[in-house]
Design a protein around this motif. Structure first.
Motif, PDB file in Angstrom:
ATOM      1  N   LEU A 108       0.668  -1.207   0.067  1.00 37.02           N
ATOM      2  CA  LEU A 108       0.066  -0.043   0.207  1.00 37.02           C
ATOM      3  C   LEU A 108       1.054   1.294  -0.053  1.00 37.02           C
ATOM      4  CD1 LEU A 108      -2.888   1.065   0.023  1.00 37.02           C
ATOM      5  CD2 LEU A 108      -2.853   1.013   2.625  1.00 37.02           C
ATOM      6  N   LEU A 109       1.671   1.421   1.162  1.00 34.18           N
ATOM      7  CA  LEU A 109       2.457   2.660   0.965  1.00 34.18           C
ATOM      8  C   LEU A 109       3.429   2.908   0.002  1.00 34.18           C
ATOM      9  CD1 LEU A 109       3.509   2.822   4.779  1.00 34.18           C
ATOM     10  CD2 LEU A 109       1.927   4.289   3.653  1.00 34.18           C
ATOM     11  N   PRO A 110       4.003   1.894  -0.777  1.00 43.25           N
ATOM     12  CA  PRO A 110       4.773   2.280  -1.816  1.00 43.25           C
ATOM     13  C   PRO A 110       3.988   2.900  -2.962  1.00 43.25           C
ATOM     14  CG  PRO A 110       5.504   0.242  -1.117  1.00 43.25           C
ATOM     15  CD  PRO A 110       4.224   0.428  -0.424  1.00 43.25           C
ATOM     16  N   ARG A 111       2.891   2.618  -3.158  1.00 46.01           N
ATOM     17  CA  ARG A 111       1.894   3.175  -4.408  1.00 46.01           C
ATOM     18  C   ARG A 111       1.262   4.615  -3.743  1.00 46.01           C
ATOM     19  NH1 ARG A 111      -1.827  -0.479  -7.431  1.00 46.01           N
ATOM     20  NH2 ARG A 111      -1.797   1.492  -8.546  1.00 46.01           N
ATOM     21  N   LEU A 112       1.581   4.863  -2.524  1.00 43.97           N
ATOM     22  CA  LEU A 112       0.948   6.059  -2.151  1.00 43.97           C
ATOM     23  C   LEU A 112       2.242   7.247  -1.933  1.00 43.97           C
ATOM     24  CD1 LEU A 112      -1.343   5.265   0.704  1.00 43.97           C
ATOM     25  CD2 LEU A 112      -2.031   5.797  -1.706  1.00 43.97           C
ATOM     26  N   ILE A 113       3.361   6.810  -1.238  1.00 45.39           N
ATOM     27  CA  ILE A 113       4.372   7.589  -1.047  1.00 45.39           C
ATOM     28  C   ILE A 113       5.505   7.513  -2.298  1.00 45.39           C
ATOM     29  CG2 ILE A 113       6.434   8.422   0.460  1.00 45.39           C
ATOM     30  CD1 ILE A 113       3.540   8.617   1.455  1.00 45.39           C
ATOM     31  N   THR A 114       4.990   8.109  -3.298  1.00 50.55           N
ATOM     32  CA  THR A 114       5.796   8.063  -4.515  1.00 50.55           C
ATOM     33  C   THR A 114       6.108   9.484  -5.455  1.00 50.55           C
ATOM     34  OG1 THR A 114       6.157   7.091  -6.884  1.00 50.55           O
ATOM     35  CG2 THR A 114       3.950   7.357  -5.942  1.00 50.55           C
ATOM     36  N   ARG A 115       7.018   9.783  -5.641  1.00 56.84           N
ATOM     37  CA  ARG A 115       7.257  11.235  -6.249  1.00 56.84           C
ATOM     38  C   ARG A 115       6.232  11.495  -7.602  1.00 56.84           C
ATOM     39  NH1 ARG A 115       7.508  15.494  -8.146  1.00 56.84           N
ATOM     40  NH2 ARG A 115       9.047  16.999  -8.031  1.00 56.84           N
ATOM     41  N   ARG A 116       6.219  10.389  -8.413  1.00 58.59           N
ATOM     42  CA  ARG A 116       5.603  10.830  -9.663  1.00 58.59           C
ATOM     43  C   ARG A 116       3.777  10.598  -9.215  1.00 58.59           C
ATOM     44  NH1 ARG A 116       8.881  13.296 -13.035  1.00 58.59           N
ATOM     45  NH2 ARG A 116      10.621  12.096 -13.037  1.00 58.59           N
ATOM     46  N   ALA A 117       3.291  11.405  -9.612  1.00 59.53           N
ATOM     47  CA  ALA A 117       1.759  11.484  -9.543  1.00 59.53           C
ATOM     48  C   ALA A 117       0.900  10.453 -10.190  1.00 59.53           C
ATOM     49  CB  ALA A 117       1.031  12.706  -9.915  1.00 59.53           C
ATOM     50  N   GLN A 168       2.006   7.248 -10.699  1.00 60.61           N
ATOM     51  CA  GLN A 168       2.261   6.005 -10.300  1.00 60.61           C
ATOM     52  C   GLN A 168       1.231   5.846  -9.007  1.00 60.61           C
ATOM     53  OE1 GLN A 168       6.468   6.005  -9.630  1.00 60.61           O
ATOM     54  NE2 GLN A 168       7.005   5.984 -11.835  1.00 60.61           N
ATOM     55  N   ARG A 169       0.771   6.914  -8.464  1.00 59.82           N
ATOM     56  CA  ARG A 169       0.065   6.740  -7.154  1.00 59.82           C
ATOM     57  C   ARG A 169      -1.259   6.129  -7.629  1.00 59.82           C
ATOM     58  NH1 ARG A 169       0.864  12.655  -6.358  1.00 59.82           N
ATOM     59  NH2 ARG A 169       3.105  12.679  -5.613  1.00 59.82           N
TER      60      ARG A 169
END
Length: 894
Positions: A327-336, A338-339
């Motif tokens: 869950l968190l890797p797909r939320l805390i990401t620089r690219r919008a 990729q969220r």
């Protein structure tokens, strides 16, 4: 301070609501007060903003030249806060804070609005949890947040935030964000723990919409203007941090890319999730509120939370595996791009467990079909024990109670409700606050009571009766009498026999909660009326068992062997019993007439009535038992349908009651006889003490061991000298010294009566019977004789006395004859001619009486007074025909 501020406010909210004097929590610049509407007592929360909080601490910053710009900044803040409250009115969703009263401006320039009742903000809960952990664990420090109960008492609020609470709350935030992004076309832009509020049910609600506006790809029509990022991102040191954008939870899309996209909220949501597990519970980003600090943080990968550095969470607080890996890797990401979206967030595997799925199904329960609802209610008890107690109380229980309006689901809902109340450690509070009002609304409302027979409502009523013990244990006496007892009486008056049977079986659990007056005046009449009117054999038997319990008996119903003969319960003692709730008057005047009215002779009814008779026998008077109960028992025992064993059981009770009556009446008669004897002795022997003859003689002037000089007393002469010299030899002396007055002890004496100096058996026994001994010593009891001088007619001699009696021995002193007495009474005279007949020593006293009337002296017998002062006589002379015996010696008196 806050109460004084509230007094200065003048608004519609303050006029219609009773507001607590102290705030319960805070949310950004808002202070939250608990309040109740005055006419409905509905609980709400009032959000208050005081304009004085915008004033800089320690004097103005920037000098006087910036006064105008500071005023303009204050006005912008107030406009933003007013827009925040207005947005709540336009956005209606279960995951968005519900607005109750619109925003109002107060006299001092502040703002006020009312929402649904909330417990606290998520930021306040996390801050409280940090303080508890620093104090030494969850139990190391009490919560500083208190909640006022309905009865006025205050308790500390529960602040448990466990894994299920987090999963449930995050799901609700995901639903709210999906609504904002897709339906409203808005971006929150400032999603922080301050913007998340927890309501009374434990639901997480989105608030803090001051920076909310349409995102770049929005196509929905909205009246909100998009925010200016270059304005809101600049931190103004003159203003409090609570009214500015929190950069610690901001997305790089805003700060670095200057893009207003919806996915920026998902980045903020990821930072909020990390804060829930972090220690302390803060964002992993620490920018100090400056853009330069934010940019320095993202310049290095080590300061940006990622999976490689465990998202900057200490190793002492491990993240859940699925949360950290999926869950968190797909939320805390620089690219919008990729969220994940808000919809994808809700479908993550992190929420894939039975408890979270149950909560999600419960949220969507109103939209489910009747069949799905029924299946859910049947399966819920199997997993209920796995839920945290706080989730059961705040989330599951209110959701089930809201569905009680569906009569078809009433029974399964109530079954689950009672299971929850039983397993919750604080079950008494939610039962009285939430369950009891709902039961009163469903079963006791006038609109529902007037309806015709409803099978769903009767099924729910049966569930309540089956769980009456839980209700009695979790409901105080007053609330039970006012709310639960009417439901029980409703079941007792129902035409459905099954409800009446179940209601009568609840008495062992109900009676300990009720007082004597309520049981006698409210419950017993309903039971008696139903018993008298019913034609059901089973209800008759159950009614008699209930009356037996009211009389103090035990509920010995054997559900496994219910053949209605009453024999299976005779040898089995029940552990459920109660004290008598009916007094003796009610038992004799109300219960026994009910038993008299029984017409049927069925063995089950007869044996159930026998149990009631046993209790009546312990309460009623013996006279009532003899006159009313025993004849009724004999009539019941001779029933034509009773077998030998049942008849023997009746006979045991009849013999037991008969023996009780016999013993009681015998005791009563003995007491009456003893009282009558004591009363008679008190009349005949008044003035004589019961402490013994010593006290009697002492009261008459005699000392202990002092002999009575009876001869001197009756003759009026001096007593015999101790040396044996007879002082009565001066019979012919010209003058006689008068005898010293002697006290009269109440003994009838005559001038011609003598006593024997020897111990005569009849006299000794008679004297011993009345407390005197032959030697003049006193015994332990002294009484007076049955007759007094007034009981005899005056005796008159039939012929003048010729000459005085002469003593025949030196030890006998002749007595001077008594002067003649006038004749009284019937004129009967004594034949003194009988004095010529000799009288033996043993005949000087009547046999069997110590104070009888002895015969008069004869010519040939010489009597006198012995040296001991006791009556004595000479030996009788021979006389033709022998001495007379028995009553013949008294024929001269007749």
């Amino acid at each position: 301070m806050f109460s004084n501020a509230l007094k200065s406010f003048s608004s519609n909210i303050s006029a219609n609501y009773t507001i607590a004097p102290q705030p319960s929590s805070t949310s950004g610049p808002w202070r939250i007060f608990d309040a109740k509407r005055k006419n409905t007592e509905k609980a709400v929360s009032v959000f208050v903003f005081d304009k004085k909080t915008l004033e800089p601490q320690g004097g103005g910053l920037g000098g006087r030249g910036n006064a105008a710009s500071l005023k303009r900044a204050h006005e912008e803040v107030i406009d933003r806060l007013r827009r925040e409250a207005s947005s709540l009115a336009r956005l209606r969703h279960p995951s968005v804070l519900e607005l109750v009263e619109p925003v109002e401006e107060t006299r001092n320039g502040g703002l006020m609005f009312a929402t649904e009742h909330v417990t606290a903000s998520l930021a306040s809960l996390l801050h409280e949890k940090d303080e508890q952990e620093r104090a030494g664990g969850v139990g190391g420090r009490g919560s500083r947040y208190v909640v006022e109960e309905q009865d006025g008492t205050r308790r500390r609020r529960e602040l448990e935030i466990d894994e299920l609470e987090i999963q449930k709350g995050l799901l609700q935030l995901g639903k709210g964000l999906e609504f904002l992004h897709e339906s409203a076309g808005l971006v929150h832009a400032n999603l922080t723990p301050e913007a998340v509020l927890v309501n009374a049910k434990g639901d997480w609600k989105i608030a803090g919409l001051g920076f909310c506006g349409p995102h770049a790809s929005s196509t929905a029509a909205t009246s909100l203007a998009p925010i200016s990022l270059h304005e809101v991102l600049i931190h103004d040191p003159r203003l409090p941090k609570s009214v500015q954008l929190n950069l610690d939870y901001s997305s790089p899309d805003f700060v670095l890319d200057n893009q207003l996209v919806a996915s920026a909220d998902m980045f903020s949501l990821g930072l909020l999730v990390i804060a829930l597990y972090n220690s302390p519970h803060t964002s992993p980003l620490s920018t100090g509120g400056s853009l330069s600090g934010y940019k320095r943080t993202f310049a290095s990968s080590s300061t940006v939370p990622s999976q490689s550095n465990n998202f900057l969470v200490p190793s002492s607080n491990p993240l859940p595996p699925r949360l950290a890996s999926e869950l968190l890797p797909r939320l805390i990401t620089r690219r919008a791009a990729q969220r994940m979206s808000a919809r994808e967030f809700q479908e993550a595997s992190y929420f894939d467990n039975i408890l979270v799925s149950t909560i999600r199904f419960l949220d969507a329960l109103p939209a489910k079909t009747a069949n799905e609802k029924a299946q859910f209610m049947r399966g819920l008890p199997r997993i209920m024990s796995q839920f945290p107690r706080s989730v059961l109380e705040k989330k599951v229980l209110p959701a089930l109670l809201d569905e009680m309006k569906d009569k078809e689901l009433l029974a399964p809902i109530l079954a689950n409700v009672f299971v929850m109340v039983k397993i919750m450690p604080t079950g008494k509070r939610p039962f009285t606050e939430k369950v009891v009002p709902k039961l009163r609304e469903v079963f006791l409302a006038k609109s529902n009571a007037a309806n015709e027979r409803d099978t769903g409502r009767e099924a729910g009523l049966m569930i309540i009766l089956e769980n009456m013990q839980i209700a009695a244990e979790n409901c105080p006496g007053k609330e039970f009498r006012e709310d639960i007892l009417p439901i029980l009486e409703l079941a007792l008056e129902s035409p459905t026999h099954g409800l009446v049977d179940a209601a009568l079986g609840t008495l062992p659990h109900v009676l300990p909660v009720l007082d004597f007056s309520t049981s006698k005046n409210e419950l017993f009449p309903v039971i008696a009326t139903g018993f008298a009117k019913t034609s059901s054999l089973a209800i008759k038997v159950r009614g008699l068992e209930a009356i037996c319990v009211l009389c103090g008996g035990s509920n010995g119903a054997n559900v496994n062997n219910d053949d209605l003969n009453g024999l299976g319960d005779q040898e089995k003692k029940s552990s459920t019993s109660s004290s008598a709730m009916l007094d003796k008057f009610t038992v004799q005047e109300k219960v026994v007439p009910l038993l008299k009215g029984i017409k049927t002779k069925e063995p089950g009814v007869m044996m159930a009535a026998l149990k009631v008779f046993k209790q009546v026998g312990q309460v009623a008077d013996t006279d009532f038992l003899a006159m009313e109960v025993l004849p009724l028992l004999w009539a019941f025992s001779l029933g034509p349908l009773l077998d030998l064993q049942q008849f023997e059981v009746f006979m045991e009770l009849i013999k037991s009651l008969s023996g009780k009556i016999e013993r009681e009446h015998t005791r009563k008669l003995r007491e009456m006889s003893r009282d009558n004897a004591n009363a008679a002795l008190g009349v005949r022997h008044s003035g004589v003490s019961r402490t013994g003859s010593s006290a009697a003689f002492a009261s008459s002037g005699l000392q202990n061991n002092e002999e009575v000089d009876f001869a001197a007393l009756v003759s009026g002469r001096n007593a015999t000298k101790p040396g044996g010299e007879d002082l009565m030899n001066d019979w012919g002396a010209p003058t006689a010294q008068p005898a010293r007055p002697q006290p009269n002890n109440g003994v009838p004496t005559f001038a011609w009566q003598t006593t024997s100096s020897t111990a005569q058996p009849s006299m000794a026994s008679a004297m011993g019977r009345y407390g005197l001994q032959a030697n003049g010593q006193s015994s332990h009891r002294a009484i007076t004789p049955d007759q007094t001088l007034s009981s005899f007619a005056t005796l008159t001699p039939s012929m003048p006395w010729s000459q005085p009696l002469q003593p025949t021995s030196p030890s006998v002193i002749p007595l001077r004859p008594a002067p003649p007495l006038p004749a009284t009474g019937a004129g009967r005279q004594i034949n003194w001619a009988a004095a010529s007949k000799p009288v033996s020593v043993g005949q000087t006293a009547m046999s069997g009486r110590a104070f009888g009337l002895p015969p008069p002296p004869t010519n040939t017998q010489r009597v006198g007074v012995g040296v001991n002062g006791i009556m004595a006589g000479t030996q009788p002379q021979a006389q033709p025909g022998g001495p007379k015996k028995g009553l013949e010696q008294y024929e001269s008196l007749l």
